[in-house]
Design a protein around this motif. Structure first.
Motif, PDB file in Angstrom:
ATOM      1  N   ALA A   3      57.469  41.692  36.860  1.00 22.41           N
ATOM      2  CA  ALA A   3      56.062  41.987  37.116  1.00 22.41           C
ATOM      3  C   ALA A   3      55.531  42.828  35.970  1.00 22.41           C
ATOM      4  CB  ALA A   3      55.906  42.742  38.434  1.00 22.41           C
ATOM      5  N   GLU A   4      54.253  42.708  35.718  1.00 22.59           N
ATOM      6  CA  GLU A   4      53.629  43.470  34.648  1.00 22.59           C
ATOM      7  C   GLU A   4      52.265  43.964  35.118  1.00 22.59           C
ATOM      8  OE1 GLU A   4      52.019  42.627  30.176  1.00 22.59           O
ATOM      9  OE2 GLU A   4      53.798  41.531  30.872  1.00 22.59           O
ATOM     10  N   ALA A   5      52.042  45.263  35.022  1.00 18.34           N
ATOM     11  CA  ALA A   5      50.758  45.854  35.424  1.00 18.34           C
ATOM     12  C   ALA A   5      49.780  45.763  34.260  1.00 18.34           C
ATOM     13  CB  ALA A   5      50.957  47.304  35.824  1.00 18.34           C
ATOM     14  N   HIS A   6      48.551  45.440  34.579  1.00 22.12           N
ATOM     15  CA  HIS A   6      47.505  45.342  33.549  1.00 22.12           C
ATOM     16  C   HIS A   6      46.376  46.315  33.890  1.00 22.12           C
ATOM     17  CE1 HIS A   6      49.134  41.807  31.531  1.00 22.12           C
ATOM     18  NE2 HIS A   6      49.470  41.369  32.730  1.00 22.12           N
ATOM     19  N   ASN A   7      46.278  47.388  33.125  1.00 22.50           N
ATOM     20  CA  ASN A   7      45.161  48.330  33.194  1.00 22.50           C
ATOM     21  C   ASN A   7      45.091  49.208  34.434  1.00 22.50           C
ATOM     22  OD1 ASN A   7      44.263  47.298  30.716  1.00 22.50           O
ATOM     23  ND2 ASN A   7      43.121  45.692  31.768  1.00 22.50           N
ATOM     24  N   LYS A   8      46.066  49.147  35.346  1.00 19.15           N
ATOM     25  CA  LYS A   8      46.055  50.059  36.482  1.00 19.15           C
ATOM     26  C   LYS A   8      47.442  50.120  37.114  1.00 19.15           C
ATOM     27  CE  LYS A   8      44.271  46.686  39.809  1.00 19.15           C
ATOM     28  NZ  LYS A   8      43.244  46.422  40.792  1.00 19.15           N
ATOM     29  N   VAL A   9      47.683  51.166  37.913  1.00 20.72           N
ATOM     30  CA  VAL A   9      48.943  51.312  38.627  1.00 20.72           C
ATOM     31  C   VAL A   9      49.052  50.158  39.609  1.00 20.72           C
ATOM     32  CG1 VAL A   9      50.251  52.758  40.201  1.00 20.72           C
ATOM     33  CG2 VAL A   9      48.938  53.809  38.352  1.00 20.72           C
ATOM     34  N   THR A  10      50.210  49.497  39.606  1.00 23.38           N
ATOM     35  CA  THR A  10      50.397  48.327  40.460  1.00 23.38           C
ATOM     36  C   THR A  10      51.737  48.414  41.182  1.00 23.38           C
ATOM     37  OG1 THR A  10      49.172  47.036  38.827  1.00 23.38           O
ATOM     38  CG2 THR A  10      50.399  45.807  40.480  1.00 23.38           C
ATOM     39  N   PRO A  11      51.738  48.831  42.463  1.00 30.82           N
ATOM     40  CA  PRO A  11      53.000  48.822  43.221  1.00 30.82           C
ATOM     41  C   PRO A  11      53.500  47.385  43.342  1.00 30.82           C
ATOM     42  CG  PRO A  11      51.307  50.044  44.393  1.00 30.82           C
ATOM     43  CD  PRO A  11      50.631  49.321  43.263  1.00 30.82           C
TER      44      PRO A  11
END
Length: 108
Positions: A3-11
Protein backbone atom coordinates in the motif's frame (compact mmCIF):
# COMPACT_ATOMS: atom_id res chain seq x y z
CA UNK A 1 0.59 -6.93 -1.16
CA UNK A 2 1.60 -3.36 -0.67
CA UNK A 3 0.00 0.00 0.00
CA UNK A 4 1.13 3.54 -0.61
CA UNK A 5 -0.27 6.70 0.99
CA UNK A 6 -0.64 9.76 -1.21
CA UNK A 7 -0.69 13.18 0.49
CA UNK A 8 -2.32 12.09 3.77
CA UNK A 9 -2.13 9.57 6.62
CA UNK A 10 -3.73 6.34 5.41
CA UNK A 11 -4.41 3.48 7.86
CA UNK A 12 -4.14 0.15 6.09
CA UNK A 13 -4.68 -3.45 7.14
CA UNK A 14 -3.52 -5.90 4.49
CA UNK A 15 -4.85 -9.41 4.99
CA UNK A 16 -5.02 -12.57 2.96
CA UNK A 17 -8.03 -14.71 3.80
CA UNK A 18 -7.26 -18.30 2.87
CA UNK A 19 -9.77 -21.03 3.60
CA UNK A 20 -8.61 -24.63 3.89
CA UNK A 21 -10.38 -27.95 3.54
CA UNK A 22 -7.72 -30.47 4.46
CA UNK A 23 -9.70 -33.32 2.87
CA UNK A 24 -9.26 -31.68 -0.52
CA UNK A 25 -11.42 -29.96 -3.08
CA UNK A 26 -15.02 -31.21 -3.48
CA UNK A 27 -14.69 -33.53 -0.46
CA UNK A 28 -17.43 -32.07 1.72
CA UNK A 29 -17.51 -29.46 4.43
CA UNK A 30 -15.02 -28.43 7.07
CA UNK A 31 -17.27 -28.35 10.14
CA UNK A 32 -16.00 -31.70 11.45
CA UNK A 33 -12.36 -30.55 11.24
CA UNK A 34 -10.82 -30.09 14.70
CA UNK A 35 -9.09 -26.78 15.23
CA UNK A 36 -6.90 -25.41 17.97
CA UNK A 37 -6.05 -21.70 17.92
CA UNK A 38 -3.18 -20.60 20.15
CA UNK A 39 -4.73 -17.20 20.74
CA UNK A 40 -5.96 -16.34 24.22
CA UNK A 41 -7.55 -13.03 23.20
CA UNK A 42 -9.53 -11.62 20.27
CA UNK A 43 -9.98 -8.11 18.93
CA UNK A 44 -13.73 -7.35 18.96
CA UNK A 45 -15.34 -5.27 16.22
CA UNK A 46 -18.03 -2.59 16.28
CA UNK A 47 -21.33 -2.65 14.36
CA UNK A 48 -19.46 -1.60 11.21
CA UNK A 49 -17.01 -4.53 11.62
CA UNK A 50 -14.14 -2.20 12.50
CA UNK A 51 -11.79 -3.38 15.30
CA UNK A 52 -12.41 -1.40 18.49
CA UNK A 53 -8.77 -1.39 19.59
CA UNK A 54 -9.38 -3.48 22.69
CA UNK A 55 -8.68 -7.16 23.27
CA UNK A 56 -10.95 -9.60 25.07
CA UNK A 57 -10.04 -12.92 26.72
CA UNK A 58 -11.51 -15.87 24.79
CA UNK A 59 -12.01 -18.11 27.86
CA UNK A 60 -15.71 -18.92 28.16
CA UNK A 61 -16.66 -17.32 24.82
CA UNK A 62 -17.51 -18.81 21.40
CA UNK A 63 -13.96 -17.89 20.36
CA UNK A 64 -12.31 -20.29 22.80
CA UNK A 65 -10.40 -22.81 20.70
CA UNK A 66 -7.47 -23.16 23.09
CA UNK A 67 -7.95 -26.94 23.07
CA UNK A 68 -8.69 -28.93 19.88
CA UNK A 69 -12.40 -29.14 19.09
CA UNK A 70 -14.69 -29.53 16.13
CA UNK A 71 -15.43 -26.29 14.35
CA UNK A 72 -19.15 -27.11 14.37
CA UNK A 73 -19.16 -26.99 18.20
CA UNK A 74 -19.03 -23.18 18.23
CA UNK A 75 -19.84 -22.19 14.69
CA UNK A 76 -23.14 -20.41 15.42
CA UNK A 77 -21.57 -18.20 18.07
CA UNK A 78 -18.65 -16.84 16.11
CA UNK A 79 -18.54 -17.71 12.40
CA UNK A 80 -19.81 -14.35 11.17
CA UNK A 81 -17.24 -12.47 13.25
CA UNK A 82 -14.31 -14.77 12.48
CA UNK A 83 -14.92 -14.59 8.74
CA UNK A 84 -15.08 -10.81 8.86
CA UNK A 85 -12.51 -9.01 10.99
CA UNK A 86 -12.02 -10.63 14.40
CA UNK A 87 -8.35 -11.39 14.99
CA UNK A 88 -6.89 -13.77 17.54
CA UNK A 89 -3.86 -12.54 19.46
CA UNK A 90 -1.20 -15.17 20.01
CA UNK A 91 0.13 -16.28 23.36
CA UNK A 92 3.30 -14.52 24.48
CA UNK A 93 6.46 -15.70 22.79
CA UNK A 94 9.75 -14.35 21.61
CA UNK A 95 9.40 -11.93 18.71
CA UNK A 96 12.54 -13.38 17.15
CA UNK A 97 11.13 -16.85 16.43
CA UNK A 98 8.27 -18.32 14.45
CA UNK A 99 5.58 -19.93 16.55
CA UNK A 100 2.56 -22.08 15.88
CA UNK A 101 -0.65 -20.05 15.57
CA UNK A 102 -3.14 -22.87 14.98
CA UNK A 103 -3.48 -26.58 14.30
CA UNK A 104 -6.15 -28.19 12.13
CA UNK A 105 -6.94 -31.93 12.05
CA UNK A 106 -9.48 -34.17 10.37
CA UNK A 107 -10.37 -37.69 11.47
CA UNK A 108 -11.08 -38.97 7.95
Amino acid sequence: MEAEAHNKVTPVNLAHHTYWNIRGQSSGGILSHKIQIFGSRVTPVNDQLIPTGETVIVKGTPYEFLEPQEIVSKIKGCLTDITSTVCFTLRDSSHNHLRKAAALHDSV
